[in-house]
Write a protein that holds these residues in place. Sequence first.
Motif, short mmCIF file in Angstrom:
data_model
loop_
_atom_site.label_atom_id
_atom_site.label_comp_id
_atom_site.label_asym_id
_atom_site.label_seq_id
_atom_site.Cartn_x
_atom_site.Cartn_y
_atom_site.Cartn_z
N THR A 34 0.86 -1.17 0.00
CA THR A 34 0.00 0.00 0.00
C THR A 34 0.90 1.22 0.00
O THR A 34 1.82 1.31 0.82
CB THR A 34 -0.94 0.04 1.22
OG1 THR A 34 -1.93 -0.98 1.07
CG2 THR A 34 -1.65 1.38 1.32
N ALA A 35 0.63 2.14 -0.94
CA ALA A 35 1.45 3.34 -1.06
C ALA A 35 0.57 4.58 -0.95
O ALA A 35 -0.41 4.71 -1.68
CB ALA A 35 2.18 3.35 -2.40
N GLY A 36 0.92 5.45 -0.03
CA GLY A 36 0.30 6.76 0.07
C GLY A 36 1.37 7.81 -0.14
O GLY A 36 2.28 7.93 0.68
N LEU A 37 1.31 8.51 -1.27
CA LEU A 37 2.36 9.47 -1.63
C LEU A 37 1.88 10.90 -1.37
O LEU A 37 0.77 11.26 -1.73
CB LEU A 37 2.74 9.30 -3.10
CG LEU A 37 3.12 7.89 -3.55
CD1 LEU A 37 3.46 7.88 -5.04
CD2 LEU A 37 4.28 7.34 -2.72
N LEU A 67 -2.01 12.36 -1.98
CA LEU A 67 -2.33 12.85 -3.32
C LEU A 67 -2.34 11.70 -4.32
O LEU A 67 -3.05 11.75 -5.32
CB LEU A 67 -1.33 13.92 -3.76
CG LEU A 67 -1.39 15.24 -2.99
CD1 LEU A 67 -0.35 16.21 -3.53
CD2 LEU A 67 -2.78 15.86 -3.08
N VAL A 68 -1.51 10.68 -4.07
CA VAL A 68 -1.49 9.47 -4.91
C VAL A 68 -1.61 8.27 -3.99
O VAL A 68 -0.87 8.17 -3.00
CB VAL A 68 -0.18 9.37 -5.74
CG1 VAL A 68 -0.17 8.07 -6.56
CG2 VAL A 68 -0.01 10.58 -6.65
N TYR A 69 -2.54 7.37 -4.29
CA TYR A 69 -2.74 6.18 -3.46
C TYR A 69 -2.87 4.96 -4.35
O TYR A 69 -3.55 4.99 -5.39
CB TYR A 69 -4.01 6.32 -2.61
CG TYR A 69 -4.39 5.05 -1.88
CD1 TYR A 69 -3.78 4.72 -0.68
CD2 TYR A 69 -5.32 4.17 -2.41
CE1 TYR A 69 -4.11 3.54 -0.01
CE2 TYR A 69 -5.65 3.00 -1.75
CZ TYR A 69 -5.04 2.68 -0.56
OH TYR A 69 -5.35 1.52 0.08
N GLN A 70 -2.22 3.88 -3.95
CA GLN A 70 -2.39 2.62 -4.66
C GLN A 70 -2.13 1.46 -3.69
O GLN A 70 -1.25 1.54 -2.84
CB GLN A 70 -1.42 2.52 -5.85
CG GLN A 70 -1.71 1.31 -6.73
CD GLN A 70 -0.94 1.35 -8.04
OE1 GLN A 70 -0.06 0.51 -8.25
NE2 GLN A 70 -1.26 2.30 -8.89
N SER A 71 -2.91 0.41 -3.83
CA SER A 71 -2.73 -0.77 -2.99
C SER A 71 -3.01 -2.03 -3.79
O SER A 71 -3.92 -2.06 -4.61
CB SER A 71 -3.66 -0.73 -1.77
OG SER A 71 -3.41 -1.86 -0.94
#
Length: 203
Positions: A23-26, A34-38
């Motif tokens: 899981t990435a919260g940038l 502003l950018v999220y991906q999991s």
Amino acid sequence: MIGMTELNRLFAQLREASPVGYTAGLHIRFAAPLVYQSTYDPKWLEHYTSNAYALRDPMIAWGLSCEGQTRWSEIDLPDPFGIWRQAAEFGLNYGMAVSCGPVQSRSIVGCSRTDREFTDAEMAKIALVVRTLHEVSEPQTDLTQAQIQALRCIAGGDRHAAAAARLGISESALKARLVSARERLMARTTSEAIQKAKEIKLL
């Protein structure tokens, strides 16, 4: 300018290095990235979200207070809600976290595997990818006046034809402005671009 293609390439590297997902919260600002991906199991994500664990997660608490990289097992913070134990029930037995950037625009990424701890070399490689993700996803702080006007019209509820008429341009020119605004803000949709523009006070 770096675009979504470069982000997707870097996310693919994270996917390869994280057998059970990540899981990435940038650039977390105002408690939202502003950018999220999991790529975690959707059932785990649903469980995590429905219990508001982002507000209670020791990994996120560590990431907001520290920069660097660490294994989940090395995070010495209370876990009163048993998030680590519950994550293991979904196969997230071992993991690591990377945190970088200023606290007002912090990026936090968690990666997991089911079989063993991440090695130091694996952690260093993942940390490099995360730092690169943080750098290339740095939000633009400016848009052209034409891009701002186009986003403002759509944000105000105009459809494409009405927005184009309001601005005195063709519908194709309006769409071109919206596309360029999305690319500049690294947004997948116009709605996402409007939200990002609002967050960085461009609208």
